[in-house]
Scaffold this motif. Structure first.
Motif, PDB file in Angstrom:
ATOM      1  N   LEU A  82       0.810  -1.217   0.000  1.00 29.98           N
ATOM      2  CA  LEU A  82       0.000   0.000   0.000  1.00 29.98           C
ATOM      3  C   LEU A  82       0.843   1.266   0.000  1.00 29.98           C
ATOM      4  CD1 LEU A  82      -2.780  -1.101   2.521  1.00 29.98           C
ATOM      5  CD2 LEU A  82      -2.983  -0.948   0.031  1.00 29.98           C
ATOM      6  N   CYS A  83       2.027   1.203   0.619  1.00 28.47           N
ATOM      7  CA  CYS A  83       2.872   2.407   0.708  1.00 28.47           C
ATOM      8  C   CYS A  83       3.755   2.603  -0.519  1.00 28.47           C
ATOM      9  CB  CYS A  83       3.753   2.353   1.956  1.00 28.47           C
ATOM     10  SG  CYS A  83       2.855   2.499   3.507  1.00 28.47           S
ATOM     11  N   THR A  84       4.088   1.531  -1.244  1.00 30.20           N
ATOM     12  CA  THR A  84       5.018   1.678  -2.372  1.00 30.20           C
ATOM     13  C   THR A  84       4.319   1.742  -3.723  1.00 30.20           C
ATOM     14  OG1 THR A  84       5.363  -0.729  -2.520  1.00 30.20           O
ATOM     15  CG2 THR A  84       6.916   0.529  -1.154  1.00 30.20           C
ATOM     16  N   LEU A 109      -4.700   4.775   2.467  1.00 29.66           N
ATOM     17  CA  LEU A 109      -3.647   4.387   1.517  1.00 29.66           C
ATOM     18  C   LEU A 109      -4.245   3.726   0.281  1.00 29.66           C
ATOM     19  CD1 LEU A 109      -0.978   2.990   4.000  1.00 29.66           C
ATOM     20  CD2 LEU A 109      -0.625   4.890   2.401  1.00 29.66           C
ATOM     21  N   LEU A 110      -5.236   2.868   0.489  1.00 28.77           N
ATOM     22  CA  LEU A 110      -5.883   2.192  -0.633  1.00 28.77           C
ATOM     23  C   LEU A 110      -6.518   3.203  -1.581  1.00 28.77           C
ATOM     24  CD1 LEU A 110      -6.719  -0.533  -1.911  1.00 28.77           C
ATOM     25  CD2 LEU A 110      -8.786  -0.448  -0.498  1.00 28.77           C
ATOM     26  N   ASN A 111      -6.960   4.327  -1.036  1.00 27.42           N
ATOM     27  CA  ASN A 111      -7.639   5.355  -1.834  1.00 27.42           C
ATOM     28  C   ASN A 111      -6.803   6.625  -1.924  1.00 27.42           C
ATOM     29  OD1 ASN A 111     -10.371   4.013  -2.277  1.00 27.42           O
ATOM     30  ND2 ASN A 111     -10.159   3.858  -0.064  1.00 27.42           N
ATOM     31  N   LYS A 112      -5.489   6.468  -2.113  1.00 25.69           N
ATOM     32  CA  LYS A 112      -4.586   7.616  -2.183  1.00 25.69           C
ATOM     33  C   LYS A 112      -5.101   8.686  -3.138  1.00 25.69           C
ATOM     34  CE  LYS A 112      -0.196   5.215  -1.369  1.00 25.69           C
ATOM     35  NZ  LYS A 112       0.966   4.631  -2.030  1.00 25.69           N
ATOM     36  N   GLY A 113      -4.988   9.940  -2.697  1.00 24.26           N
ATOM     37  CA  GLY A 113      -5.392  11.054  -3.547  1.00 24.26           C
ATOM     38  C   GLY A 113      -4.188  11.877  -3.965  1.00 24.26           C
ATOM     39  N   ASN A 114      -4.460  12.975  -4.640  1.00 21.85           N
ATOM     40  CA  ASN A 114      -3.393  13.902  -5.015  1.00 21.85           C
ATOM     41  C   ASN A 114      -3.950  15.318  -4.914  1.00 21.85           C
ATOM     42  OD1 ASN A 114      -1.081  15.093  -5.892  1.00 21.85           O
ATOM     43  ND2 ASN A 114      -1.122  14.209  -7.949  1.00 21.85           N
ATOM     44  N   VAL A 115      -4.100  15.753  -3.668  1.00 22.84           N
ATOM     45  CA  VAL A 115      -4.699  17.050  -3.381  1.00 22.84           C
ATOM     46  C   VAL A 115      -3.582  18.073  -3.150  1.00 22.84           C
ATOM     47  CG1 VAL A 115      -6.210  18.321  -1.810  1.00 22.84           C
ATOM     48  CG2 VAL A 115      -6.673  15.899  -2.310  1.00 22.84           C
ATOM     49  N   ALA A 116      -3.700  19.226  -3.766  1.00 27.26           N
ATOM     50  CA  ALA A 116      -2.685  20.263  -3.580  1.00 27.26           C
ATOM     51  C   ALA A 116      -2.682  20.736  -2.131  1.00 27.26           C
ATOM     52  CB  ALA A 116      -2.969  21.436  -4.511  1.00 27.26           C
ATOM     53  N   GLY A 117      -1.498  20.963  -1.594  1.00 27.11           N
ATOM     54  CA  GLY A 117      -1.378  21.455  -0.222  1.00 27.11           C
ATOM     55  C   GLY A 117      -0.334  22.555  -0.139  1.00 27.11           C
ATOM     56  N   VAL A 118      -0.320  23.262   0.973  1.00 26.80           N
ATOM     57  CA  VAL A 118       0.681  24.299   1.221  1.00 26.80           C
ATOM     58  C   VAL A 118       1.695  23.723   2.202  1.00 26.80           C
ATOM     59  CG1 VAL A 118       1.068  26.619   2.121  1.00 26.80           C
ATOM     60  CG2 VAL A 118      -1.040  26.106   0.848  1.00 26.80           C
ATOM     61  N   VAL A 119       2.960  23.722   1.820  1.00 22.55           N
ATOM     62  CA  VAL A 119       4.004  23.041   2.601  1.00 22.55           C
ATOM     63  C   VAL A 119       4.006  23.508   4.049  1.00 22.55           C
ATOM     64  CG1 VAL A 119       6.492  22.732   2.896  1.00 22.55           C
ATOM     65  CG2 VAL A 119       5.466  22.506   0.627  1.00 22.55           C
ATOM     66  N   GLN A 120       4.075  24.832   4.283  1.00 28.10           N
ATOM     67  CA  GLN A 120       4.185  25.330   5.650  1.00 28.10           C
ATOM     68  C   GLN A 120       2.935  25.000   6.467  1.00 28.10           C
ATOM     69  OE1 GLN A 120       7.055  26.412   6.885  1.00 28.10           O
ATOM     70  NE2 GLN A 120       6.059  26.391   8.900  1.00 28.10           N
ATOM     71  N   ARG A 121       1.782  25.049   5.822  1.00 29.29           N
ATOM     72  CA  ARG A 121       0.543  24.725   6.525  1.00 29.29           C
ATOM     73  C   ARG A 121       0.537  23.253   6.949  1.00 29.29           C
ATOM     74  NH1 ARG A 121      -4.327  26.314   3.024  1.00 29.29           N
ATOM     75  NH2 ARG A 121      -3.348  28.359   3.257  1.00 29.29           N
ATOM     76  N   LEU A 166      -0.400  12.599   4.576  1.00 29.48           N
ATOM     77  CA  LEU A 166       0.555  11.664   3.965  1.00 29.48           C
ATOM     78  C   LEU A 166      -0.064  10.778   2.898  1.00 29.48           C
ATOM     79  CD1 LEU A 166       2.804  10.499   6.947  1.00 29.48           C
ATOM     80  CD2 LEU A 166       3.043  12.479   5.470  1.00 29.48           C
ATOM     81  N   THR A 167      -1.398  10.710   2.845  1.00 29.17           N
ATOM     82  CA  THR A 167      -2.036   9.880   1.811  1.00 29.17           C
ATOM     83  C   THR A 167      -2.714  10.698   0.722  1.00 29.17           C
ATOM     84  OG1 THR A 167      -4.133   9.703   3.028  1.00 29.17           O
ATOM     85  CG2 THR A 167      -2.471   8.020   3.477  1.00 29.17           C
ATOM     86  N   SER A 168      -2.503  12.016   0.734  1.00 27.99           N
ATOM     87  CA  SER A 168      -3.229  12.838  -0.252  1.00 27.99           C
ATOM     88  C   SER A 168      -2.359  13.879  -0.955  1.00 27.99           C
ATOM     89  CB  SER A 168      -4.397  13.562   0.439  1.00 27.99           C
ATOM     90  OG  SER A 168      -3.913  14.501   1.380  1.00 27.99           O
ATOM     91  N   ARG A 169      -1.030  13.789  -0.793  1.00 27.07           N
ATOM     92  CA  ARG A 169      -0.128  14.732  -1.460  1.00 27.07           C
ATOM     93  C   ARG A 169       0.882  13.947  -2.295  1.00 27.07           C
ATOM     94  NH1 ARG A 169      -3.508  17.319   1.286  1.00 27.07           N
ATOM     95  NH2 ARG A 169      -2.997  18.954   2.796  1.00 27.07           N
ATOM     96  N   ILE A 185       6.466   3.312   8.584  1.00 28.71           N
ATOM     97  CA  ILE A 185       6.742   2.690   7.282  1.00 28.71           C
ATOM     98  C   ILE A 185       6.339   3.628   6.151  1.00 28.71           C
ATOM     99  CG2 ILE A 185       5.954   0.864   5.707  1.00 28.71           C
ATOM    100  CD1 ILE A 185       6.075  -1.070   8.050  1.00 28.71           C
ATOM    101  N   LEU A 186       5.214   4.312   6.299  1.00 29.64           N
ATOM    102  CA  LEU A 186       4.774   5.245   5.259  1.00 29.64           C
ATOM    103  C   LEU A 186       5.794   6.366   5.080  1.00 29.64           C
ATOM    104  CD1 LEU A 186       2.817   6.352   3.214  1.00 29.64           C
ATOM    105  CD2 LEU A 186       1.395   7.225   5.086  1.00 29.64           C
ATOM    106  N   VAL A 187       6.295   6.902   6.184  1.00 29.12           N
ATOM    107  CA  VAL A 187       7.310   7.961   6.094  1.00 29.12           C
ATOM    108  C   VAL A 187       8.581   7.435   5.425  1.00 29.12           C
ATOM    109  CG1 VAL A 187       8.890   9.372   7.481  1.00 29.12           C
ATOM    110  CG2 VAL A 187       6.437   9.384   7.972  1.00 29.12           C
TER     111      VAL A 187
END
Length: 316
Positions: free
Chosen positions: A122-124, A164-176, A199-202, A240-242
């Motif tokens: 799931l992590c790789t 993890l199974l439903n990983k997304g790709n949502v934009a985020g702000v690093v400092q936030r 950790l599962t959406s960026r 493990i995810l990190v």
């Protein structure tokens, strides 16, 4: 090693896998050789052929074997061979997506759940790969993967696994994101929710900037902070995810260090067409020994060893 392998290198320039398309590929010839060898319970020929063809070519062999012999190649391998050699050759006869689905199912079978293998896959794997694995799992086993995973886990760990199974790709702000993770660590009780969400959406580049910034702000590694502030399965999962975000190939190399047969076969077969060269490099850097040499020193023997060496491919 088959000399034709070296000619096939040009067909896959740039690949980070060890198993590449075989240049002079004739599935009908392979089928005739495999049929004769399996009737004699000869393991050398199946190892030579199946570890020198990429997944698409092996699927063509499976199809052609059925057409030419009116028999199933998987059944023929099971009848002729046994033990770990049989297991690794059967793994090679699955597509990469089918094999990951198979490994997830195995990790949930029997007494106790193999959380490490669940997390490895799931992590790789990318979000798209996991969608494909999810669909294939449902088709192969007539079961819902998300429901099965939920039934094997609980609490924050279950939330992490399903995210993890439903990983997304949502934009985020690093400092936030840094501030959200820092706040979660420094409260009275560490809160897993922001970690799971972020950790599962960026994407990995964003997450590496977040983790690096968090380490600078906290004055310690993220791994150490997680170890101190969390416990149980959620700690294992987040650590493990990190690791997989920061250096997935090192994580896989550390998995291989166990030299446990299911782990070694799982990682080699799963990654042989994708990034096994990177895993080999990480293993050498981590241990000072090449993976090819380590396999020969750790108790693998006979045709099974030859199959693993052929998948690993060469010395570093």
């Amino acid at each position: 090693m088959d000399p034709e392998y070296f000619k096939s290198y040009d067909m896959s320039w740039g690949t980070l896998g060890t198993m590449r398309p075989f240049a002079n590929f004739h599935p009908d010839r392979d089928v005739l050789e495999l049929q004769a060898a399996l009737e004699k319970k000869d393991a050398v020929t199946p190892v030579r052929i199946l570890t020198n063809r990429n997944s698409a070519q092996r699927q063509a062999i499976v199809k052609t074997y059925q057409e030419m012999t009116e028999k199933d190649l998987v059944s023929a391998v099971k009848k002729a061979l046994s033990g770990e050699l049989e297991t690794v050759l059967l793994a090679l006869l699955k597509t990469p997506i089918e094999y990951d689905a198979h490994r997830l199912k195995q990790a949930m079978e029997g007494l106790g759940t193999d959380e490490d293998t669940l997390l490895e896959i799931l992590c790789t794997r990318s979000g798209q790969q996991l969608k494909d694995i999810n669909t294939t799992y449902n088709e192969l086993y007539k079961k819902d993967l998300a429901k099965d995973l939920k039934g094997e886990t609980s609490g924050d760990f279950a939330n992490l696994i399903l995210a993890l199974l439903n990983k997304g790709n949502v934009a985020g702000v690093v400092q936030r994101d840094i501030e959200a993770l820092s706040t979660s660590l420094n409260g009275k009780k560490a809160d897993a929710e922001p970690w799971i969400d972020i950790l599962t959406s960026r994407d990995s580049d964003h997450l590496n900037r977040v983790l690096m910034g968090l380490e600078l702000q906290e004055g310690e590694t993220v791994d150490k902070a997680l170890e101190k502030r969390f416990s149980g399965d959620i700690r294992l999962g987040l650590r493990i995810l990190v690791q997989c975000i920061q250096n997935p190939h090192l994580f896989l190399a550390q998995r291989l260090e166990t030299m446990k047969t299911p782990i070694v076969q799982g990682v080699l077969v799963s990654h042989c067409e994708e990034d096994l060269l990177c895993v080999r490099a990480a293993y050498l850097k981590q241990t000072g020994t090449s993976l090819y040499t380590a396999l020969q020193q750790k108790g693998f023997k006979g045709d099974h060893l030859q199959a693993l060496l052929a998948i690993c491919r060469s010395e570093d």
